[in-house]
Structure formats: C-alpha cells, structure tokens
Design a protein around this motif. Structure first.
Motif, PDB file in Angstrom:
ATOM      1  N   GLY A 267     -82.360 -19.808 -74.386  1.00 11.79           N
ATOM      2  CA  GLY A 267     -82.421 -18.967 -73.192  1.00 11.79           C
ATOM      3  C   GLY A 267     -82.505 -19.759 -71.912  1.00 11.79           C
ATOM      4  O   GLY A 267     -82.212 -20.931 -71.858  1.00 11.79           O
ATOM      5  N   GLY A 268     -82.901 -19.077 -70.816  1.00 12.58           N
ATOM      6  CA  GLY A 268     -83.030 -19.758 -69.527  1.00 12.58           C
ATOM      7  C   GLY A 268     -81.739 -19.703 -68.743  1.00 12.58           C
ATOM      8  O   GLY A 268     -80.691 -19.333 -69.247  1.00 12.58           O
ATOM      9  N   GLU A 269     -81.846 -20.034 -67.453  1.00 12.07           N
ATOM     10  CA  GLU A 269     -80.682 -20.020 -66.580  1.00 12.07           C
ATOM     11  C   GLU A 269     -79.726 -21.162 -66.912  1.00 12.07           C
ATOM     12  O   GLU A 269     -78.531 -21.073 -66.720  1.00 12.07           O
ATOM     13  CB  GLU A 269     -81.146 -20.158 -65.119  1.00 12.07           C
ATOM     14  CG  GLU A 269     -81.897 -18.956 -64.595  1.00 12.07           C
ATOM     15  CD  GLU A 269     -81.012 -17.725 -64.544  1.00 12.07           C
ATOM     16  OE1 GLU A 269     -79.890 -17.830 -64.022  1.00 12.07           O
ATOM     17  OE2 GLU A 269     -81.432 -16.674 -65.063  1.00 12.07           O
ATOM     18  N   MET A 270     -80.291 -22.245 -67.351  1.00 11.75           N
ATOM     19  CA  MET A 270     -79.506 -23.444 -67.661  1.00 11.75           C
ATOM     20  C   MET A 270     -79.835 -23.912 -69.070  1.00 11.75           C
ATOM     21  O   MET A 270     -80.945 -23.730 -69.541  1.00 11.75           O
ATOM     22  CB  MET A 270     -79.880 -24.579 -66.702  1.00 11.75           C
ATOM     23  CG  MET A 270     -79.464 -24.370 -65.278  1.00 11.75           C
ATOM     24  SD  MET A 270     -77.733 -24.780 -65.083  1.00 11.75           S
ATOM     25  CE  MET A 270     -77.684 -25.033 -63.327  1.00 11.75           C
TER      26      MET A 270
ATOM     27  N   ALA B 197     -68.679 -28.804 -67.896  1.00 15.84           N
ATOM     28  CA  ALA B 197     -68.938 -27.428 -68.341  1.00 15.84           C
ATOM     29  C   ALA B 197     -67.958 -26.524 -67.610  1.00 15.84           C
ATOM     30  O   ALA B 197     -67.899 -26.549 -66.374  1.00 15.84           O
ATOM     31  CB  ALA B 197     -70.374 -27.028 -68.014  1.00 15.84           C
ATOM     32  N   VAL B 198     -67.162 -25.767 -68.360  1.00 18.78           N
ATOM     33  CA  VAL B 198     -66.130 -24.953 -67.719  1.00 18.78           C
ATOM     34  C   VAL B 198     -66.251 -23.504 -68.152  1.00 18.78           C
ATOM     35  O   VAL B 198     -66.763 -23.201 -69.224  1.00 18.78           O
ATOM     36  CB  VAL B 198     -64.706 -25.484 -68.050  1.00 18.78           C
ATOM     37  CG1 VAL B 198     -64.510 -26.869 -67.500  1.00 18.78           C
ATOM     38  CG2 VAL B 198     -64.466 -25.497 -69.547  1.00 18.78           C
TER      39      VAL B 198
ATOM     40  N   VAL C 122     -76.077 -27.167 -68.227  1.00 16.66           N
ATOM     41  CA  VAL C 122     -74.943 -26.269 -68.423  1.00 16.66           C
ATOM     42  C   VAL C 122     -75.352 -24.840 -68.052  1.00 16.66           C
ATOM     43  O   VAL C 122     -76.223 -24.255 -68.703  1.00 16.66           O
ATOM     44  CB  VAL C 122     -74.477 -26.309 -69.893  1.00 16.66           C
ATOM     45  CG1 VAL C 122     -73.330 -25.347 -70.109  1.00 16.66           C
ATOM     46  CG2 VAL C 122     -74.069 -27.728 -70.269  1.00 16.66           C
ATOM     47  N   PRO C 123     -74.712 -24.254 -67.022  1.00 14.01           N
ATOM     48  CA  PRO C 123     -75.041 -22.878 -66.653  1.00 14.01           C
ATOM     49  C   PRO C 123     -74.656 -21.908 -67.776  1.00 14.01           C
ATOM     50  O   PRO C 123     -73.759 -22.191 -68.579  1.00 14.01           O
ATOM     51  CB  PRO C 123     -74.188 -22.630 -65.400  1.00 14.01           C
ATOM     52  CG  PRO C 123     -73.821 -23.983 -64.904  1.00 14.01           C
ATOM     53  CD  PRO C 123     -73.743 -24.866 -66.112  1.00 14.01           C
ATOM     54  N   LEU C 124     -75.310 -20.757 -67.783  1.00 11.23           N
ATOM     55  CA  LEU C 124     -75.079 -19.801 -68.866  1.00 11.23           C
ATOM     56  C   LEU C 124     -73.657 -19.266 -68.900  1.00 11.23           C
ATOM     57  O   LEU C 124     -73.152 -18.881 -69.951  1.00 11.23           O
ATOM     58  CB  LEU C 124     -76.054 -18.619 -68.727  1.00 11.23           C
ATOM     59  CG  LEU C 124     -77.461 -18.849 -69.277  1.00 11.23           C
ATOM     60  CD1 LEU C 124     -78.292 -17.592 -69.123  1.00 11.23           C
ATOM     61  CD2 LEU C 124     -77.405 -19.276 -70.740  1.00 11.23           C
ATOM     62  N   ASN C 125     -72.989 -19.242 -67.712  1.00 11.20           N
ATOM     63  CA  ASN C 125     -71.633 -18.693 -67.702  1.00 11.20           C
ATOM     64  C   ASN C 125     -70.571 -19.686 -68.156  1.00 11.20           C
ATOM     65  O   ASN C 125     -69.391 -19.369 -68.189  1.00 11.20           O
ATOM     66  CB  ASN C 125     -71.276 -18.147 -66.318  1.00 11.20           C
ATOM     67  CG  ASN C 125     -71.352 -19.204 -65.245  1.00 11.20           C
ATOM     68  OD1 ASN C 125     -72.037 -20.208 -65.409  1.00 11.20           O
ATOM     69  ND2 ASN C 125     -70.658 -19.001 -64.147  1.00 11.20           N
ATOM     70  N   ALA C 126     -70.972 -20.885 -68.500  1.00  7.12           N
ATOM     71  CA  ALA C 126     -69.998 -21.852 -69.024  1.00  7.12           C
ATOM     72  C   ALA C 126     -69.658 -21.490 -70.463  1.00  7.12           C
ATOM     73  O   ALA C 126     -70.541 -21.206 -71.263  1.00  7.12           O
ATOM     74  CB  ALA C 126     -70.565 -23.254 -68.944  1.00  7.12           C
ATOM     75  N   ARG C 127     -68.368 -21.513 -70.790  1.00  6.25           N
ATOM     76  CA  ARG C 127     -67.949 -21.126 -72.150  1.00  6.25           C
ATOM     77  C   ARG C 127     -67.538 -22.335 -72.994  1.00  6.25           C
ATOM     78  O   ARG C 127     -67.490 -22.246 -74.210  1.00  6.25           O
ATOM     79  CB  ARG C 127     -66.818 -20.112 -72.072  1.00  6.25           C
ATOM     80  CG  ARG C 127     -67.268 -18.811 -71.412  1.00  6.25           C
ATOM     81  CD  ARG C 127     -66.123 -17.842 -71.266  1.00  6.25           C
ATOM     82  NE  ARG C 127     -65.638 -17.351 -72.542  1.00  6.25           N
ATOM     83  CZ  ARG C 127     -64.567 -16.585 -72.686  1.00  6.25           C
ATOM     84  NH1 ARG C 127     -63.879 -16.223 -71.624  1.00  6.25           N
ATOM     85  NH2 ARG C 127     -64.168 -16.195 -73.879  1.00  6.25           N
TER      86      ARG C 127
END
Lengths: 177, 305
Positions: free
Chosen positions: B189-192, B218-219, B263-268
């Motif tokens: 979890g977490g933002e990053m 991270a993309v 790595v931000p959560l929106n990175a896939r």
C-alpha cells in the motif's frame, strides 16, 4: 596480478582515493556539469593508472594528476565546443592554475564543509539532499515540491552561498583563512 | 561592470546549465580580468562538486555500520570515497576498485523479492530480443548471449551468466527487462512503493576501466504497449533512477551494486536497464558479464519499542 603489481596497484589506489575529491573539484571547475565532470574523471583515472609507473615521486601525485585532469578536461571541452556553452581555453587555463595553486585551501574548505552542513536547518538539508541525489532532474524535483524551477534554483543558490560563508568562518576560527 | 549580485547570478546560471551565450561571455570576461572573482567561481564549483559526491549522505548518517556480508551493502550505500576511507570502512568486494561504501542506517525494513524473469540466466536458451524486449522475450537489448564460465569469469551462482557482446564502435551496451507492476501484491500500500534493483557485473579484461549502469523507469503504460519507440520517450517516465559504478583498471571479480526507485501507484510498468560503458576505445571489444539480477519490494517495518 603479481605481488609487485599488487603493491603498485595498492599504492595507486591509496593515492587516488586520497586525492580524488580534490581532482573532482578541479575538474568540476573546468567543465559545465557534474555529469561532464564524472565522465572526465573516469578517463582521468584510466590515464593515471596507465601512466602511474612514469610518476617519479608519490609526493608529486597531486600536481601530476591535476596536469592529466586539465589535459582531459581541455580535450572534453574541445569535443563539445560546437554544441555546448563551454569556457574558452585561456579561461580554463586561468581556472586550472587557480585551483592547482591553492589546492590546500580548497581542501581545507571541503573539510570545513562537513561542520557547516551540520548547521543547516531541516528544510535546507532536505532540499540539498534532494537536489544532489544521483540522477535527479531538477525541473521534475521542483515541480514535485510545488515550486517553479527558478525559485528552486535560487533557493539552492542561497544555501550554497550560506555554506561558502560558513566555511570561511570555520577556517578563520581555526586560523586557516 | 555587473554588481556583485549579478556576478553571482552568472555563476549560478553557468553551474546550473541555464546561462545564455551572452551571460557566458560576460562570465568569461570577469574570470579573465578579476582574480578574486576567479577564486569565488572556483570555490562555488568546488562546493557543487563536494555536495554531489555523496557528502550529504555521509553527514546524515545515524551510525556507520560495517556489514559482514558485502553482498547486501548496496541496500543502503551511497558513494563517498574519502569519508569512507577516513572512517576506516572499506568493503572487501570493492577492495580493488576505487569505490568505497558508506552505510546509512535507515531503520528496519523488509525486502520482498519480486519475480524477475531469469534473474541469473540459468536457462541457456532463454529468448533474448534484439532491441526492446517484446512479448516473446523477457530480456532484450544489444547483442548478448547466455554463456557458461569463460575468460576467467565464473557465474555468481549457478552455471550461467549473460555476456554483453563487444561493441564495434565502443558505444554503450545495455539489456532491458520490463517488470509488470500490476503483479505486485495488493498488500503493497501507500502512495509510493519503493523498489530496489541490484545486479552484478564483471569484465573479461581486468585492465579495462568501465562504468556499469543500472537505470529504472516507472511508466504509466502497460507492458504490452511498450516497444522500442518508448526509449525515445523515456523522459516522459513518471519516475526514474540511475546509478553508475565506475571501476578502475585492475579491479577483479564481480562488482555488485543497486539502486532504489520510488514508484508511484499509477505506474504500470518498470523498465530496467543494465548497461556498461567503456570510455577507453582500446577496450571497446572487451566482453562484460551480467548476473544475479535482483528486484525487491521494500516494505518499511515499524521500529521495535
């Protein structure tokens, strides 16, 4: 490696590590960016090792290494003269002489820097750590902190100037400056 | 004549790479004609160099730690040769290179290994794509081949390692792997999310000097949408991290190091690059080896009370 080569290698490493920071500062003064300085330093290390046998006295290592570093920095800048903002050779020669002639003073200032870094407040410290983290992009970092690049650069500049003032005070207190 | 403030601004803009040609000319005029200003410039550049060499990490330490197992050093170290030497911390695995480590205790954390495909290249027939890895191959990049021990280099563990083939023009060589971040456990979890990537590199010629590089991007795109064209757009990555390890001639054995990336959560997807650059063209044909790639999710653990 044979024992004699091992000894030679160990001695080279000892001298290189002892003077690496001074060499880094010297090269950084001559080339546009820290990344450029890293590239030049890698080539400097190779040449120093290759020609180490030609060094007549270990006492001369720093002067000799500065000479090699100046040569490599000049070559680096010549290669990039067309597409980069780089110093003219006469300016590089003047700067190289300044740093080489006062190498002890610059070393003392770097040693004083540790004390001055300890005096920064938490926000200044975090800003510096973020700005000097490996591979960081300043524009992205500024945006992530909600600041414009200009405001970010200026904040960094103020911290650097404060550190320079502080190191001079430390050296004066110790009777060096 | 510029004011002192304006002259300091010229230094700042040059050091930050934002000076215009006119400002550059003005800066050079001052450097030619004013020895005091020359010294001020050199002090500023020297400070910039000192701050960039890892000094900040060194002074931020809580306590230096000498670890018995050098393989785990790169979890926490940053490069700072002189401080490390002064502190008497020299790590065996780097003893023949100019790289020394400085260890910063960052609190307790748990490393959860992630399933990288063929991290030790133990399948001799693993597909290696030319260029960017595609659906048929998990590893891709410049010419490379899975080999057994050769040229005096033994795999870190097991029987195989990856040989990065010589580059005819001495240009950098690299291989890639794309990690699907959707496969991370939902408990992360977490933002990053913090991910650590490490690898071991070796050379076939100990007299060569090289810079080994690990990069991570991270993309936001899914793995299947990434292709060779992506590399030209790598600046659009949500986050990136790079670390180089400079190795001087005479350094024997495997050189292990690692990086961490937030790595931000929106990175896939996470694109990982493992490369080598040989500055001396005389050694451009030297083979280099990669082995023991490890990717781990870092999970902070609460400090014991």
């Amino acid at each position: 490696m044979k024992p004699a080569e091992n000894d030679k290698h160990d001695e080279f490493l000892r001298l290189y590590v002892e003077h690496e920071e001074a060499l880094n500062g010297f090269v950084r003064t001559l080339v546009p960016t820290r990344e450029d300085a890293r590239e030049v330093m890698q080539e400097v290390a190779v040449v120093l090792w290759r020609k180490f046998a030609e060094l007549s006295s270990v006492e001369d290592f720093r002067r000799w290494a500065f000479g090699v570093a100046k040569f490599k920095a000049l070559a680096f800048v010549r290669d990039r003269m067309r597409d980069r903002l780089v110093f003219d050779e006469d300016v590089m020669e003047l700067l190289a002489a300044e740093v080489a002639d006062s190498a002890d003073a610059y070393e003392a200032e770097r040693e004083a820097l540790d004390e001055c870094l300890g005096k920064l407040d938490g926000a200044q410290r975090k800003l510096l750590e973020a700005a000097y983290a490996p591979g960081v992009r300043m524009d992205e970092l500024a945006a992530s902190l909600g600041r414009s690049p200009m405001s970010f650069y200026k904040a960094l500049h103020r911290i650097r100037l404060a550190l320079m003032d502080c190191t001079q005070r430390v050296l004066k207190r110790e009777g060096i400056a | 004549m510029n004011s002192d403030h304006e002259r300091l601004e010229l230094i700042r803009r040059y050091i930050e790479g934002t000076a215009t040609p006119e400002e550059m000319q003005s800066l050079q005029d001052h450097l030619r004609n004013d020895p005091t200003f020359r010294r001020l410039f050199a002090r500023y550049a020297s400070l910039d160099s000192a701050l960039g060499d890892g000094r900040l990490a060194a002074t931020a330490l809580i306590r230096p730690v000498l670890l018995a197992r050098p393989q785990s050093l790169f979890n926490w170290l940053s490069w700072r040769p002189l401080t490390a030497a002064a502190a008497g911390i020299a790590f065996g695995m780097f003893c023949t290179s100019v790289v020394f480590g400085y260890v910063v205790q960052r609190g307790l954390e748990k490393k959860m290994p992630l399933a990288v495909v063929q991290p030790s290249f133990e399948a001799a027939q693993i597909p290696l794509a030319k260029g960017f890895p595609d659906a048929s191959a998990h590893w891709g990049g410049d010419a490379a081949k899975v080999v057994e021990a050769e040229n005096g280099v033994q795999p870190v563990e097991g029987k195989f390692m990856l040989r990065l083939e010589a580059s005819p023009k001495g240009s950098p060589r690299a291989v890639y792997q794309v990690f699907d971040l959707a496969s991370l456990p939902s408990s992360a979890g977490g933002e990053m999310r913090e991910i650590e990537i490490s690898a071991s590199f070796a050379t076939a010629d100990v007299e060569s000097a090289e810079r080994y590089i690990i990069r991570a991007f991270a993309v936001s795109e899914a793995r299947e949408n990434l292709d060779v064209a992506w590399f030209d757009r790598r600046d659009e990555a949500i986050a990136s991290a790079t670390r180089g390890l400079d190795v001087t001639p005479g350094s024997k054995g495997w050189q292990a190091f690692g990086i961490r990336i937030q790595v931000p959560l929106n990175a896939r997807s996470l694109v990982m690059l493992f490369g080598v650059r040989t500055p001396d063209k005389a050694y451009a044909r030297t083979a280099h080896y990669l082995d023991d790639v490890q990717v781990s999710l870092i999970e902070p653990q609460p400090l014991p009370r």
